[in-house]
Write a protein that holds these residues in place. Structure first.
Motif, short mmCIF file in Angstrom:
data_model
loop_
_atom_site.label_atom_id
_atom_site.label_comp_id
_atom_site.label_asym_id
_atom_site.label_seq_id
_atom_site.Cartn_x
_atom_site.Cartn_y
_atom_site.Cartn_z
N MET A 1 0.84 -1.19 0.00
CA MET A 1 0.00 0.00 0.00
C MET A 1 0.88 1.24 0.00
N LYS A 2 0.30 2.37 -0.44
CA LYS A 2 0.97 3.65 -0.41
C LYS A 2 0.75 4.30 0.95
N VAL A 3 1.81 4.92 1.47
CA VAL A 3 1.78 5.54 2.79
C VAL A 3 2.48 6.89 2.71
N ALA A 4 1.89 7.93 3.29
CA ALA A 4 2.55 9.23 3.43
C ALA A 4 3.02 9.36 4.87
N ARG A 5 4.33 9.42 5.04
CA ARG A 5 4.90 9.37 6.40
C ARG A 5 5.76 10.61 6.65
N LEU A 6 5.60 11.21 7.84
CA LEU A 6 6.37 12.38 8.25
C LEU A 6 7.72 11.93 8.82
N HIS A 7 8.82 12.38 8.19
CA HIS A 7 10.16 12.01 8.65
C HIS A 7 10.85 13.12 9.43
N GLY A 8 10.37 14.32 9.30
CA GLY A 8 10.95 15.46 10.00
C GLY A 8 10.12 16.69 9.68
N VAL A 9 10.51 17.83 10.20
CA VAL A 9 9.74 19.05 9.97
C VAL A 9 9.60 19.31 8.47
N GLY A 10 8.36 19.35 8.00
CA GLY A 10 8.08 19.61 6.59
C GLY A 10 8.46 18.51 5.64
N ASP A 11 8.82 17.34 6.16
CA ASP A 11 9.35 16.26 5.33
C ASP A 11 8.37 15.08 5.28
N LEU A 14 6.26 9.75 0.44
CA LEU A 14 5.35 8.71 -0.01
C LEU A 14 6.15 7.43 -0.23
N THR A 15 5.74 6.36 0.45
CA THR A 15 6.47 5.10 0.36
C THR A 15 5.50 3.94 0.14
N ASP A 16 6.07 2.80 -0.27
CA ASP A 16 5.31 1.56 -0.35
C ASP A 16 5.61 0.73 0.89
N GLU A 17 4.56 0.25 1.56
CA GLU A 17 4.72 -0.56 2.76
C GLU A 17 3.78 -1.76 2.69
#
Length: 342
Positions: A1-11, A14-17
């Protein structure tokens, strides 16, 4: 599935998980809509909220709509309650599930939220919604629930004068709820012109700009010179809290629902003390979905007009930037689209 994940401020990335696998008591849900909340923006712009900070990449989003996949409720359109309290502590048993100290909350801390195509979530936290509500409408039931909890704390009386300070989506829900609750007069205070216009369209008797040098005189005049019986602050700034205290009449209730960027709030103690104000802090919401669904289904509260922008999951980062610019009202991300309109 597609996932939008926050990695840092403003970052936001979109990844596949891997697709989630529901545990016992959970259902698999295809996420159709996620509203971006002010608290999500704190995570996006500050890397945290209050005393909670980003310790690992996090999926944001707690205003959620979806469709159950598999099982006896396959195909059921639902509102997804983001709060999963323990259910057995003293606070839960007293009906204060929003105060549970061990609550799991979607899109907060280490609990992933809704900005993904699929999620596994406790089945008892999935509330069926009628087909008359779009996915975006259904996502906005959560901020409506937050507004309803704040209004409950305020205990408005029939014919009361109510002031709402801050007219983002929750404030605009409060303007409508004040009308439903029988307020005699509703005053909206908001610096952005398009939000003042929305407040007027949704039932405010008068909308004021807090940047006006004469704002205290204007509030006094709008409330008949005596101040409001109930003031609900939903802006999260010290200036808004200060104005709320000044707008209240002696003996009034002031509900603070806004979340400050810094983990502190200050206000003029002398004003609040001399007026003998009752000050209440509003945290999230209790069991509100049955009530919010009924309010929207009966046409008593309009949530559809609050949605100003919609984006696909691939454009989640842009959605956050637009939401942070505050050029519209509610920004919604649709990870998989709305089956009701597909």
């Amino acid at each position: 599935m597609k996932v939008a994940r926050l990695h840092g401020v403003g970052d936001i990335r979109l990844t596949d998980e891997p697709d989630p696998v529901p545990s016992e008591g959970e259902s698999l849900v295809r996420v159709t809509a996620v509203g971006l909340c002010g608290s999500d923006l704190h995570w996006f712009t500050d890397g945290g909220i209050g005393d909670a900070g980003l310790t690992s990449p996090l999926v944001l989003g707690h205003e959620m709509a979806g469709v159950v996949v598999g099982g006896p409720d396959d195909g059921q359109r639902v509102a997804i309650d983001p709060a999963d309290p323990c259910g057995v502590c003293e606070h839960c048993l007293e009906g204060n599930r929003n105060l549970c100290p061990t609550v799991r909350f979607a899109g907060h801390g280490k609990t992933d939220g809704g900005l993904r195509e699929l999620m596994a979530w406790p089945s008892h936290l999935l509330h069926p919604v009628p087909d008359t509500l779009s996915a975006a409408d259904t996502a906005v039931l959560e901020p409506l629930g937050v507004a309803l909890h704040a209004m409950d704390l305020g205990k408005p009386r029939l014919g009361a004068t109510v002031v709402v300070v801050g007219c983002g989506p929750i404030g605009l829900c409060l303007v409508q709820l004040a009308r439903v609750a029988g307020a005699g007069r509703v005053i909206a205070v908001e610096p952005l012109a398009h939000r003042r216009a929305a407040a007027d369209a949704l039932g405010a008797d008068q909308s004021l700009d807090p940047r006006d040098p004469q704002i205290l005189d204007l509030v006094s005049a709008a409330t008949g010179g005596g101040g409001a019986h109930l003031v609900i602050e939903v802006a999260g700034t010290d200036d808004a809290v200060d104005l709320a205290m000044h707008a209240a009449r002696p003996g009034a209730r002031v509900v603070l629902a806004g979340i400050p960027s810094e983990d502190s709030t200050t206000f003029p103690a002398s004003v609040a003390r001399r007026k003998g104000l009752t000050i209440l802090m509003s945290r999230r919401m209790k069991e509100m979905y049955p009530r919010t669904i009924a309010l929207v289904e009966r046409g008593l509260v309009d949530v559809a007009s609050l949605v100003s922008h919609t984006y696909e999951l691939a454009d989640a980062a842009e959605a956050f930037r637009v939401a942070d610019d505050r050029t519209g009202l509610k920004v919604v991300v649709e990870p998989t689209g709305d089956v009701a309109t597909a």
